[in-house]
Structure formats: structure tokens, C-alpha cells
Design a protein around this motif. Sequence first.
Motif, PDB file in Angstrom:
ATOM      1  N   THR A  48      31.940 -54.054  82.244  1.00 11.50           N
ATOM      2  CA  THR A  48      33.328 -54.054  81.801  1.00 11.50           C
ATOM      3  C   THR A  48      34.421 -54.750  82.732  1.00 11.50           C
ATOM      4  O   THR A  48      35.632 -55.169  82.101  1.00 11.50           O
ATOM      5  CB  THR A  48      34.089 -52.346  81.604  1.00 11.50           C
ATOM      6  OG1 THR A  48      33.164 -51.698  80.893  1.00 11.50           O
ATOM      7  CG2 THR A  48      35.044 -52.554  81.092  1.00 11.50           C
ATOM      8  N   GLN A  93      34.498 -50.163  74.116  1.00 11.02           N
ATOM      9  CA  GLN A  93      33.456 -48.678  73.775  1.00 11.02           C
ATOM     10  C   GLN A  93      34.177 -47.518  73.768  1.00 11.02           C
ATOM     11  O   GLN A  93      33.652 -46.944  72.421  1.00 11.02           O
ATOM     12  CB  GLN A  93      32.715 -48.347  74.451  1.00 11.02           C
ATOM     13  CG  GLN A  93      32.278 -47.335  75.469  1.00 11.02           C
ATOM     14  CD  GLN A  93      31.677 -46.872  76.360  1.00 11.02           C
ATOM     15  OE1 GLN A  93      32.131 -48.133  77.718  1.00 11.02           O
ATOM     16  NE2 GLN A  93      30.411 -45.747  76.647  1.00 11.02           N
ATOM     17  N   ASP A 169      32.646 -54.637  73.764  1.00  9.16           N
ATOM     18  CA  ASP A 169      32.173 -53.479  75.377  1.00  9.16           C
ATOM     19  C   ASP A 169      31.564 -52.492  74.596  1.00  9.16           C
ATOM     20  O   ASP A 169      32.470 -51.449  74.618  1.00  9.16           O
ATOM     21  CB  ASP A 169      33.533 -53.098  76.154  1.00  9.16           C
ATOM     22  CG  ASP A 169      32.878 -52.479  77.202  1.00  9.16           C
ATOM     23  OD1 ASP A 169      32.331 -52.410  77.873  1.00  9.16           O
ATOM     24  OD2 ASP A 169      33.900 -52.433  78.030  1.00  9.16           O
TER      25      ASP A 169
HETATM   26 MG    MG Z   1      31.848 -49.839  81.235  1.00  7.31          MG
END
Ligand code: MG
Length: 368
Positions: A48, A93, A169
Motif C-alpha cells: 500500500t 481496499q 489496492d
Molecule cells: Mg495494504
Amino acid sequence: MSEVILKNVTKKFSTRTLGEVTAVDDFNLTIREGECFSLLGPSGCGKTTTLRMIAGFEDLSDGEIWIGDKPVSAKKRNLYVQPEDRGLGMVFQAFAVWPHLNVFENVAFPLRVRNVGRREMDSRVAEALKHTGLGGLDRTFPSDLSGGQLQRIALARAIVMNPKVLLLDEPLSNLDPKLRESMRFEIKELQRRFNFTIIYVTHDQAEAMALSDRMLVMDMGVIQQIDTPTNMYNNPANKFVYGFLGLSNFVDVNIGDGKVYPEGGSGQPFPCAIPGDFTEAAGTVASRPNEIDLTAEGGYRTVVKARIFLGDYTEYRVDVGNQEVRIQSTGDRGFMVGDSVGLDFTRVQWYSRDDGISDAERERRKVI
Ligand code: MG
Ligand code: ADP
């Protein structure tokens, strides 16, 4: 040009408990135009952080990032292009969908912020909705949608700006396994349609292998290998990559008089050749559970410790020296717990015992 280039990119965080943490350590990498490139690694390895630096949400501690022929972050030159000026689309995410806005308004948001005219906005949102399977749902509110549809809103919002590069992500990690698999194909389709460069972050090796033209495996902020999924699966650079890409057996062995002896064994040699370029006196032999055959006679003799019938295959556990080995064999060979069996290794790979990141190195990287 929508290549993404990282040159000596490093990111350090100061933390209260661990001191300085190197989340990304000297990354050198070129993501090619039009490629689907995955960053793969365990939780906390720096995926990330890498993506956020590319997007411009995180400053660099050192190095440069280029998109196409322009630098967008360059630490030493004090250069920093704002995220909205980098020509990127991003899906996180934990996708943020505004509950009080309908599907159209959720997707139109980036266009409104930039004062795009009504007609252009209508046609671009319609296009984005069509290609993410949300056509006809313009006026629907998020509370009436499924998890998969919410994720599609996030995708539609990322592509409505026609970005050159799409950053994703772990976009599928909140979806159930079946939906996750079908969304992989939808993302591939989107890429074919719009020709973005995709940078895809995941901790799921199957997802990375299914989607990627090339991928990078990282551990503790350090690049371990960059290659195509096939090459990487067939020739992992080290034990870490081998173990991360599939089920693995590692047997520590010692070499004496040209023979291979498993650690903790009773002197029975291990039936495998020593590669010509392997010069160490000890090593680790790696094999996948489906790369070992069981035979009634010959092979490395051992005893069946456990046998589990799993439909498509039967799993056996045996000891090699003092180390447990898993075997998955299709077709039931009829070996039972307690039976004497021989192991035939159809394919093995050799590694140094302490390649990859050693425990000491892990400690050092944690607290500098
Ligand atoms: Mg991550
Ligand atoms: P991944 O996405 O691979 O799970 P991250 O990039 O989120 O990993 O994190 C990499 C490392 O950097 C971790 O050790 C994490 O705790 C640390 N880290 C990430 N963001 C911060 C931050 N804002 N402050 C301090 N440490 C951070």
C-alpha cells in the motif's frame, strides 16, 4: 506514455514503538505501458505504501517516481505533483461509496469536482456504468446494492476520468470468493477495453497470477523477484518466493561424498542430483506436494504418517529425516497409515539455507 518508473524509491516511517521502519527499501522498477503489473506480498510488506507513493498520497524518503516522461515525485529536487494532476485512477481496499448519493452521482463525483459540463458528464458516466455492469442502475442508492455492485461503483468512479494508469489496492478482498474470481475477469476486460496500465496490489497469489502480465513479490519492503507469473512459479528466486507462490515442502539437506542427506535422517541418501552450480555443503531442497510420487519399492524409504482423502486427490504426510513432507497424489494409490513407501521426487529446486531475508535481517529492518 504511461510507463511508471520507480528509481531508488525508499520510504521510512517514524513510529513510536519500533523507531524508524523502512516500509519500502530502494525500489527500482519500470511498469510498462499497458501492462497489468501486480505487487504481491504478505500483509505489512509495503504494498500500500508503494501504491500511495505512486498516487501521490505519500511523500518519498528518497528516490524518484516518473509517470511517462515526467517526474511526479523527486525527493532531492523537492518536486511533488499533486495526486489529482498525475492522471491516475485509484480504487482502495476499503472502498468509499457515499451512501446519500445515487450510483450516477457517486460515479460523477470526480467530474463535478473538475466542473465538467452536463452533457460530457452524462455520456462519460453512462460509459463507465456500462462497462462496469451498472447500466440501468443510475438512480439506485448504495443501500440497495450488493457488495459486488458497490465495488463496481468504485471501479466506475476510477475509470470515469479516463486515467492512463489505474491503481487498485486489494479491490476484491471484501468480496466472497466466487465473486472475486469473476471480478478478476471483469478487470481484465476493462483493461482490454480502455488500455490502461494497471498496478494491482494483493496478498493473494492466485489473484496476482490470474491478472498479471508481470508481477513483483516483496517481503519486508524488499523486492524479492520481478517476472511473469509462469516464470516466477517455475523458477522462484529464493525460498520466500517459492513458499509464497504455492504449497511447498522444504527439506534441509547436507551434502557428503556427492550424496544428499536429509537433516536428522538415519543415513539414507536422498535420491536427487546436486545441481552443478551448487557449491555449498548444506542446502534446502524444495518441492511441491504434487511433484512427489509414492512407490511401493525404491525411492526414499519412509512410512505413511497420515492419509487424507480429499476427492480430487489424496494427501499423505511422511517424514524425510526429521522434517515433514506433504504429498498430494491424484488417483488413490491405496497406501495406508503405517505402510512403508518410497518417495520419487519428479522435480526439486535447490536453495541456500539462508537466502531471502534472514531472521537477523528481519530484526534489523524492524528497528533501525
Ligand atoms: Mg495494504
Ligand atoms: P501492506 O499494504 O503490504 O500490508 P503497508 O504498506 O500498509 O503494507 O505497510 C508497510 C509497513 O509500513 C508496515 O510495517 C506498516 O506498519 C508501516 N506503515 C505504513 N503506514 C504507516 C504510517 N503512516 N506510519 C507508520 N508506519 C506505517
